[in-house]
Design a protein around this motif. Structure first.
Motif, mmCIF file in Angstrom:
data_model
loop_
_atom_site.group_PDB
_atom_site.id
_atom_site.type_symbol
_atom_site.label_atom_id
_atom_site.label_comp_id
_atom_site.label_asym_id
_atom_site.label_seq_id
_atom_site.Cartn_x
_atom_site.Cartn_y
_atom_site.Cartn_z
ATOM 1 N N LEU A 92 30.100 51.285 41.418
ATOM 2 C CA LEU A 92 31.480 50.822 41.590
ATOM 3 C C LEU A 92 32.314 51.220 40.384
ATOM 4 O O LEU A 92 31.819 51.317 39.261
ATOM 5 N N THR A 93 33.576 51.468 40.657
ATOM 6 C CA THR A 93 34.547 51.818 39.623
ATOM 7 C C THR A 93 35.604 50.727 39.545
ATOM 8 O O THR A 93 36.176 50.333 40.568
ATOM 9 N N VAL A 94 35.840 50.256 38.336
ATOM 10 C CA VAL A 94 36.982 49.373 38.083
ATOM 11 C C VAL A 94 38.015 50.225 37.363
ATOM 12 O O VAL A 94 37.809 50.625 36.208
ATOM 13 N N ALA A 95 39.100 50.545 38.042
ATOM 14 C CA ALA A 95 40.144 51.389 37.468
ATOM 15 C C ALA A 95 41.210 50.503 36.829
ATOM 16 O O ALA A 95 41.762 49.610 37.487
ATOM 17 N N ASP B 264 36.742 41.079 43.330
ATOM 18 C CA ASP B 264 37.456 42.153 42.632
ATOM 19 C C ASP B 264 38.132 41.644 41.364
ATOM 20 O O ASP B 264 38.112 42.316 40.321
ATOM 21 N N ALA B 265 38.732 40.470 41.442
ATOM 22 C CA ALA B 265 39.419 39.926 40.270
ATOM 23 C C ALA B 265 38.438 39.672 39.128
ATOM 24 O O ALA B 265 38.775 39.884 37.947
ATOM 25 N N THR C 299 42.049 47.815 39.785
ATOM 26 C CA THR C 299 41.563 47.781 41.159
ATOM 27 C C THR C 299 40.094 48.181 41.162
ATOM 28 O O THR C 299 39.575 48.704 40.172
ATOM 29 N N VAL C 300 39.416 47.936 42.281
ATOM 30 C CA VAL C 300 37.973 48.156 42.381
ATOM 31 C C VAL C 300 37.660 48.981 43.619
ATOM 32 O O VAL C 300 38.229 48.752 44.689
ATOM 33 N N VAL C 301 36.767 49.959 43.461
ATOM 34 C CA VAL C 301 36.233 50.708 44.599
ATOM 35 C C VAL C 301 34.717 50.684 44.508
ATOM 36 O O VAL C 301 34.141 51.026 43.476
ATOM 37 N N ARG C 302 34.070 50.267 45.602
ATOM 38 C CA ARG C 302 32.606 50.255 45.682
ATOM 39 C C ARG C 302 32.129 51.459 46.479
ATOM 40 O O ARG C 302 32.731 51.810 47.489
#
Length: 480
Positions: A307-310, A372-373, A398-401
């Motif tokens: 996952l990326t936390v941008a 996400d938060a 924001t988050v993308v899994r």
């Protein structure tokens, strides 16, 4: 591949390509260019797979950071024909953050000596000499492979903690094949030569030490959009939100696919199938189901999720690197991307930065299940802890899994893949390609090449995609 796939005999039902990532789109493009009916079935609402570009409030980021580099002129020509001047040439700069200090990666002699000090550098040299005099045999694990080439001390400093953070298992459990495939040809000696000698004296650079790469102006998604446009312009179809949920077959052929659910359910009579879906999933979708031993082999395969936390950071030029490797056990982040250093147009506001805090995990574990938060808060806290920004500077996130991002090379995976391949080989109209389709940690150009070869097989040529990224046959020489 022991049975050659049947070439196309038009007119036929369409060729179905499962998955709209780099491999699947490349295969579909080659077929559509030769007027072969083709339909691409993609489960996501966006094409590109792991290499897609995500847009968030005008900011763009890709999942993992995707360098475009290849020795295959055919693949390079395809990239250039798709994007032209939008395919930028970018300098590579990446460093390791370890013990509060920055180490150049690839390693540079004087930077490394200055950071480690004479005593530690001497320990590394002694450890390296010991490994050369008494190498580990047989060379079974990643730990064995790296130790034999760098020595135990350098392995412990610069490989062990980061690699185990990425994969979630011990380096003793990761097979040596992973290292041989990903960092083929690299050793302490070759790294030292890279530190000390100009390129013309070394006779060219190692793939691992590539210091420039291509990158699309607005991220990798530009490449996949261009491919999809070509496919549809040539009469092919690209269907999003169309997961393949059933694959019907008789004794030696796949006959029909079912995609989607409910009102979006569709059935496709197919002439041939090129699949990029994970091998484990492919086996589970077959109807009638395979024998129990084949299902067990498929269930044996494991995947590492990602996952990326941008984060939007209200400050420019936080650090000069494209990305940082975080060798720090006090934080969970494994790597940090700095997207404006890939392309300034990834970030719409020149006074801000956009960072990708990358976390490696397993679907269902505590990190994956966080809200996400919570993940944004964690990433912000760790960014501050690492001294890369202040809390006040982080204004959004924001988050993308990404499930099944990396096929795991653990003990027993080769036997499982071989068992599945032997079973699937009975289906004369099926080819599997790409990273997950072959359970092989390919680079992007390798995955695209497997798609190109699979398509050309259906056009009457004879290639084995399984040879790509194995012995260099399709890596060092162009296929024309």
């Amino acid at each position: 591949m022991t049975t050659a796939p049947e070439p196309i005999d038009r007119p036929t039902p369409p060729v179905a390509v499962i998955g709209a990532g780099p491999a699947g789109l490349t295969a579909a493009n080659e077929l559509a260019a030769h007027a072969v009916p083709v339909v691409v079935l993609e489960q996501d609402r966006q094409i590109g797979g792991l290499a897609k570009t995500v847009e968030y409030r005008g900011f763009r980021f890709d999942i993992g950071g995707h360098r475009f580099f290849t020795r295959q002129q055919t693949i390079l020509t395809l990239w250039q024909s798709l994007l032209g001047d939008d395919l930028l040439v970018r300098p590579r700069q990446s460093r390791i953050l370890y013990g509060g200090r920055y180490f150049n990666y690839p390693l540079r002699l004087f930077n490394t000596l200055r950071n480690l000090g004479i005593a530690e550098s001497c320990r590394i040299l002694v450890s390296y000499l010991q490994a050369r005099l008494s190498p580990i045999r047989p060379e079974a694990s990643l730990a064995d492979w790296v130790t034999n080439r760098f020595g135990r001390r350098l392995f412990e400093l610069f490989f062990k903690s980061y690699t185990e953070k990425v994969w979630g298992i011990s380096c003793d459990e990761i097979r040596a094949q992973w290292a041989a495939q990903r960092i083929r040809g690299l050793s302490l000696r070759t790294a030292a030569l890279a530190m000390l000698l100009p390129a013309w004296r070394r006779g060219g650079r190692l793939r691992t030490l590539t210091d420039r790469f291509y990158y699309p102006r607005l991220g990798p998604g530009m490449m996949w959009d261009a491919l999809a446009t070509r496919i549809t312009a040539a009469g092919g179809m690209v269907c999003l939100e169309s997961p393949v949920v059933a694959i019907h077959h008789d004794e030696d052929r796949l006959t029909r696919l079912v995609s989607g659910w409910g009102s979006k359910r569709a059935e496709w009579e197919v002439s041939r199938v090129i699949a990029t879906m994970p091998l484990r999933t492919l086996v589970r979708r077959l109807i009638p189901p395979p024998p129990p031993e084949i299902v067990a082999a498929a269930d044996r395969l494991r995947y590492r999720d990602f996952l990326t936390v941008a984060l939007v950071v209200d400050a420019p030029d936080l650090f000069p690197d494209n990305w940082l490797y975080i060798h720090d056990e006090t934080v969970r982040v494994g790597r940090i991307q700095n997207y404006r250093n890939w392309s300034v147009e990834m970030v719409p506001d020149r006074g801000r930065s956009f960072l990708g805090m990358e976390y490696f995990c397993f679907a269902g574990d505590e990190l994956w299940e966080m809200e996400d938060a919570e993940l944004v808060a964690l990433a912000k806290e760790e960014l501050v802890q690492l001294g890369l920004a202040t809390a006040a500077q982080v204004s959004d996130g924001t988050v993308v899994r990404m499930p099944k991002a990396y096929p795991v090379y653990d003990e027993g995976f080769e036997e499982a893949v071989s068992t599945i391949r032997a079973y699937l080989d009975r289906f004369r109209n099926l080819q599997v390609i790409g990273r997950n389709g072959m359970h092989r940690y390919n680079n992007m150009d390798h995955s695209m090449l497997t798609g190109l070869l699979a398509a050309r097989n259906l056009l009457g040529e004879n290639h084995d995609p399984w040879l790509v990224n194995v012995d260099g046959q399709y890596h060092e020489e162009d296929i024309g």
